[in-house]
Design a protein around this motif. Structure first.
Motif, PDB file in Angstrom:
ATOM      1  N   SER A   1       0.967  -1.482   2.714  1.00 57.13           N
ATOM      2  CA  SER A   1       1.939  -0.892   1.805  1.00 57.13           C
ATOM      3  C   SER A   1       1.374   0.419   1.281  1.00 57.13           C
ATOM      4  O   SER A   1       0.505   0.436   0.425  1.00 57.13           O
ATOM      5  N   ARG A   2       1.853   1.523   1.817  1.00 56.82           N
ATOM      6  CA  ARG A   2       1.272   2.820   1.490  1.00 56.82           C
ATOM      7  C   ARG A   2       1.987   3.437   0.301  1.00 56.82           C
ATOM      8  O   ARG A   2       2.800   4.359   0.437  1.00 56.82           O
ATOM      9  N   ASN A   3       1.693   2.901  -0.870  1.00 56.43           N
ATOM     10  CA  ASN A   3       2.200   3.460  -2.119  1.00 56.43           C
ATOM     11  C   ASN A   3       0.998   3.937  -2.922  1.00 56.43           C
ATOM     12  O   ASN A   3       0.114   3.145  -3.259  1.00 56.43           O
TER      13      ASN A   3
ATOM     14  N   PRO B   1       6.382   5.347   2.799  1.00 56.48           N
ATOM     15  CA  PRO B   1       5.196   5.636   1.983  1.00 56.48           C
ATOM     16  C   PRO B   1       5.551   6.575   0.831  1.00 56.48           C
ATOM     17  O   PRO B   1       6.230   7.586   1.025  1.00 56.48           O
ATOM     18  N   ASN B   2       5.102   6.223  -0.360  1.00 49.75           N
ATOM     19  CA  ASN B   2       5.440   6.980  -1.559  1.00 49.75           C
ATOM     20  C   ASN B   2       4.166   7.530  -2.186  1.00 49.75           C
ATOM     21  O   ASN B   2       3.151   6.829  -2.300  1.00 49.75           O
ATOM     22  N   LEU B   3       4.242   8.765  -2.600  1.00 47.50           N
ATOM     23  CA  LEU B   3       3.160   9.408  -3.345  1.00 47.50           C
ATOM     24  C   LEU B   3       3.716   9.826  -4.698  1.00 47.50           C
ATOM     25  O   LEU B   3       4.538  10.736  -4.804  1.00 47.50           O
ATOM     26  N   LEU B   4       3.287   9.126  -5.746  1.00 43.42           N
ATOM     27  CA  LEU B   4       3.736   9.405  -7.110  1.00 43.42           C
ATOM     28  C   LEU B   4       2.660  10.221  -7.815  1.00 43.42           C
ATOM     29  O   LEU B   4       1.525   9.762  -7.971  1.00 43.42           O
ATOM     30  N   VAL B   5       3.014  11.415  -8.242  1.00 43.45           N
ATOM     31  CA  VAL B   5       2.075  12.318  -8.912  1.00 43.45           C
ATOM     32  C   VAL B   5       2.456  12.390 -10.391  1.00 43.45           C
ATOM     33  O   VAL B   5       3.569  12.784 -10.736  1.00 43.45           O
ATOM     34  N   VAL B   6       1.506  12.000 -11.245  1.00 41.64           N
ATOM     35  CA  VAL B   6       1.730  11.996 -12.690  1.00 41.64           C
ATOM     36  C   VAL B   6       0.796  13.022 -13.307  1.00 41.64           C
ATOM     37  O   VAL B   6      -0.425  12.842 -13.296  1.00 41.64           O
TER      38      VAL B   6
ATOM     39  N   SER C   1      -2.957  18.542  -2.187  1.00 44.42           N
ATOM     40  CA  SER C   1      -2.606  19.131  -0.887  1.00 44.42           C
ATOM     41  C   SER C   1      -3.149  18.290   0.258  1.00 44.42           C
ATOM     42  O   SER C   1      -2.474  18.091   1.281  1.00 44.42           O
ATOM     43  N   PHE C   2      -4.358  17.759   0.079  1.00 39.97           N
ATOM     44  CA  PHE C   2      -4.943  16.912   1.122  1.00 39.97           C
ATOM     45  C   PHE C   2      -4.138  15.634   1.313  1.00 39.97           C
ATOM     46  O   PHE C   2      -3.887  15.203   2.451  1.00 39.97           O
ATOM     47  N   LEU C   3      -3.699  15.024   0.224  1.00 41.37           N
ATOM     48  CA  LEU C   3      -2.925  13.786   0.326  1.00 41.37           C
ATOM     49  C   LEU C   3      -1.580  14.039   1.006  1.00 41.37           C
ATOM     50  O   LEU C   3      -1.113  13.226   1.810  1.00 41.37           O
ATOM     51  N   GLN C   4      -0.956  15.163   0.689  1.00 39.88           N
ATOM     52  CA  GLN C   4       0.341  15.471   1.299  1.00 39.88           C
ATOM     53  C   GLN C   4       0.200  15.691   2.808  1.00 39.88           C
ATOM     54  O   GLN C   4       1.088  15.311   3.578  1.00 39.88           O
ATOM     55  N   GLU C   5      -0.906  16.292   3.211  1.00 47.44           N
ATOM     56  CA  GLU C   5      -1.098  16.556   4.637  1.00 47.44           C
ATOM     57  C   GLU C   5      -1.584  15.328   5.403  1.00 47.44           C
ATOM     58  O   GLU C   5      -1.527  15.321   6.638  1.00 47.44           O
ATOM     59  N   SER C   6      -2.043  14.306   4.680  1.00 47.58           N
ATOM     60  CA  SER C   6      -2.623  13.139   5.340  1.00 47.58           C
ATOM     61  C   SER C   6      -1.584  12.102   5.744  1.00 47.58           C
ATOM     62  O   SER C   6      -1.935  11.103   6.379  1.00 47.58           O
ATOM     63  N   GLY C   7      -0.360  12.282   5.378  1.00 47.72           N
ATOM     64  CA  GLY C   7       0.657  11.286   5.734  1.00 47.72           C
ATOM     65  C   GLY C   7       2.049  11.799   5.440  1.00 47.72           C
ATOM     66  O   GLY C   7       2.239  12.825   4.762  1.00 47.72           O
ATOM     67  N   ASP C   8       3.015  11.058   5.957  1.00 45.78           N
ATOM     68  CA  ASP C   8       4.418  11.418   5.744  1.00 45.78           C
ATOM     69  C   ASP C   8       4.890  10.794   4.437  1.00 45.78           C
ATOM     70  O   ASP C   8       5.629   9.810   4.412  1.00 45.78           O
ATOM     71  N   TRP C   9       4.419  11.369   3.341  1.00 41.62           N
ATOM     72  CA  TRP C   9       4.704  10.803   2.030  1.00 41.62           C
ATOM     73  C   TRP C   9       6.060  11.271   1.507  1.00 41.62           C
ATOM     74  O   TRP C   9       6.489  12.393   1.790  1.00 41.62           O
ATOM     75  N   LYS C  10       6.655  10.423   0.682  1.00 40.90           N
ATOM     76  CA  LYS C  10       7.790  10.845  -0.116  1.00 40.90           C
ATOM     77  C   LYS C  10       7.230  11.225  -1.485  1.00 40.90           C
ATOM     78  O   LYS C  10       6.875  10.369  -2.284  1.00 40.90           O
ATOM     79  N   LEU C  11       7.143  12.504  -1.748  1.00 42.16           N
ATOM     80  CA  LEU C  11       6.504  13.002  -2.967  1.00 42.16           C
ATOM     81  C   LEU C  11       7.457  12.897  -4.151  1.00 42.16           C
ATOM     82  O   LEU C  11       8.602  13.340  -4.084  1.00 42.16           O
TER      83      LEU C  11
END
Length: 476
Positions: A88-90, A174-179, A146-156
């Motif tokens: 689960s790539r969250n 996969p979700n990338l939540l930036v707080v 920037s590294f995390l965004q380039e490392s996967g097909d994230w939904k930012l």
């Protein structure tokens, strides 16, 4: 607490011993080489990084690094691999402007009744898998997003509001939540920094608890862009003798001040170590890098004259939801007969959002002789700051301003650099007043004692055993 106090203690305990062994055992040439390398390793800015996950065996417990090891960008990439390989790539990234390992130990020990890291501590203790990295190279954390965004097909997803109950997470992708957490203003008042850390701790606890209640598996990274405290510098090559008095030196300006020119001359200089805003108590806007580092700011509307000066800072899409933002600093130069000299004052600060919403702040105690620059450690809307921005209209009440280590000069700029700075902290600080009052009380007690001793007198007549007894009439 957990690995943080241990790591900080190990770092303080082992480094002096290593230096002593180098100075006593190694030959002089080898000592110089090792000392230079050791100093270079200490001079690298580093921040702590906390990682935890709701899944077990995410990180090997033996992976924890201590003994002052500095995690480089390459090593951090290896440590973050489990985040990209889990089912689960969250991923949640809690990004703070400043943070140091000393913040965990110092603030937790100084304010026992109010632990500012209570939620983070409980989460790390209860998480099936966690990892604490006391020192990570700031160059690695600076480009972490920037590294995390380039490392996967994230939904930012950028979370800028405190209410996370309406947050929608699609677990099929996969979700990338930036707080972006509330900034910490380090300076004269540590209570404000404590409150900011405690508020960030509540945000971390609230979001993670909400996702856990939904049954969503996720991993968390909690770190900062730069350190909040300046480590004590160890100069081994220049001085091998023990210093009787050691001082903590502030770091020099990491970037040049922003300047406004008229022709070939600079008429305005502006610098701040932290320049950030918060709109509607939820949307955080950090303008430090855009203003001073990348200088992605339009200053063409600034105006300079001998009487009035306006510093205009225009930003295009500083955050999502705001298309344009302009901040104006209005300064005047007037002659005051009482002091028989000209004084420059910062009269107002204006914020214009999207060309429509206008907010105006009146400014208190920001003035200096016209030949000087003005400096203040903390400037903003908080009541705890020595220099305050007071809302002048209703729209201004929706904004919070945080400026640390402000230095500004709008008149009489010479040699393209700041003149002598007039600080907002007056000469008679609370400590000086306490010392004066205590000294006056002690001097009064001493004077009273001397006065009483001087009032002591001897008898006018004495009894002689060889002479008749003295007769003292009752009338005397």
């Amino acid at each position: 607490m957990l690995g943080l106090s241990f790591a900080a203690g190990q770092l303080r305990t082992h480094l002096p011993g290593v230096m002593t062994q180098l100075c006593s055992a190694a030959p002089a040439p080898l000592l110089c080489i090792l000392a230079v390398l050791f100093r270079m390793s200490l001079s690298v800015d580093h921040v702590p990084m906390l990682l935890w996950s709701t899944r077990r065996s995410q990180w090997n417990p033996d992976t924890a690094l201590h003994e002052g090891h500095l995690v480089s960008a390459q090593e951090l990439t290896v440590l973050l691999e489990p985040v990209f390989t889990q089912n689960s790539r969250n991923l949640i990234l809690f990004l703070q402007d400043t943070l140091s390992i000393d913040d965990f130990t110092y603030l937790s020990e100084s304010y026992r009744k109010k632990n500012p890291f209570q939620n983070v501590q409980e989460i790390l203790q209860s998480s099936p898998s966690s990892l604490v990295l006391p020192a990570v190279d700031c160059e690695a954390t600076r480009y972490l997003l920037s590294f995390l965004q380039e490392s996967g097909d994230w939904k930012l997803t950028n979370i800028t509001h405190l209410d996370v109950s309406q947050l929608e997470v699609n677990t099929s992708k996969p979700n990338l939540l930036v707080v972006q957490l509330q900034p910490l203003v380090s300076g004269l008042n540590e209570i404000s920094a404590l409150e900011a850390i405690a508020e960030n701790d509540k945000i971390i606890g609230r979001l993670t608890m909400d996702l856990q209640e939904r049954g969503i598996h996720f991993s968390v990274i909690y770190t900062a862009v730069r350190p909040s405290r300046i480590s004590r510098r160890t100069d081994v090559v220049g001085e091998l003798r023990r210093q009787l008095m050691a001082t903590e030196e502030e770091d020099s300006l990491s970037y040049p001040p922003l300047n406004v020119t008229t022709g070939n001359d600079i008429c305005i200089l502006f610098y701040a170590s932290n320049f950030s805003l918060k709109a509607n108590s939820s949307v955080f806007i950090d303008l430090t890098n855009a203003t001073f580092v990348t200088q992605n700011v339009d200053i063409s509307s600034s105006e300079c004259s001998d009487i009035n000066t306006t510093l205009s800072l225009k930003y295009t899409k500083p955050v999502n939801g705001i298309s344009s933002l302009e901040i104006r600093f209005l300064m005047t130069n007037k002659f005051y007969g009482g002091s028989a000299r000209n004084w420059s004052t910062l009269d107002a600060v204006e914020i214009v959002q999207d060309g429509e919403k206008f907010a105006k702040f009146n400014v208190s105690v920001i003035s200096a002789p016209a030949e000087y620059s003005f400096h203040c450690q903390l400037v903003g809307t908080s009541n705890l700051y020595p220099a305050r921005l007071i809302p002048s209209n209703n729209e201004a009440k929706n904004w919070d301003v945080f400026i640390s280590r402000l230095q500004i000069q709008g008149f009489n700029v010479e040699n393209n650099q700041f003149s002598y700075a007039s600080d907002c902290t007056g000469f008679f600080t609370p400590g000086i007043w306490m010392g004066l009052v205590t000294s006056i009380v002690l001097l009064w007690i001493l004077a009273y004692g001397i006065h009483m001793i001087m009032q002591l007198t001897t008898n006018s007549r004495f009894d002689d055993p060889k002479s008749p007894a003295l007769s003292v009439p009752q009338t005397e």
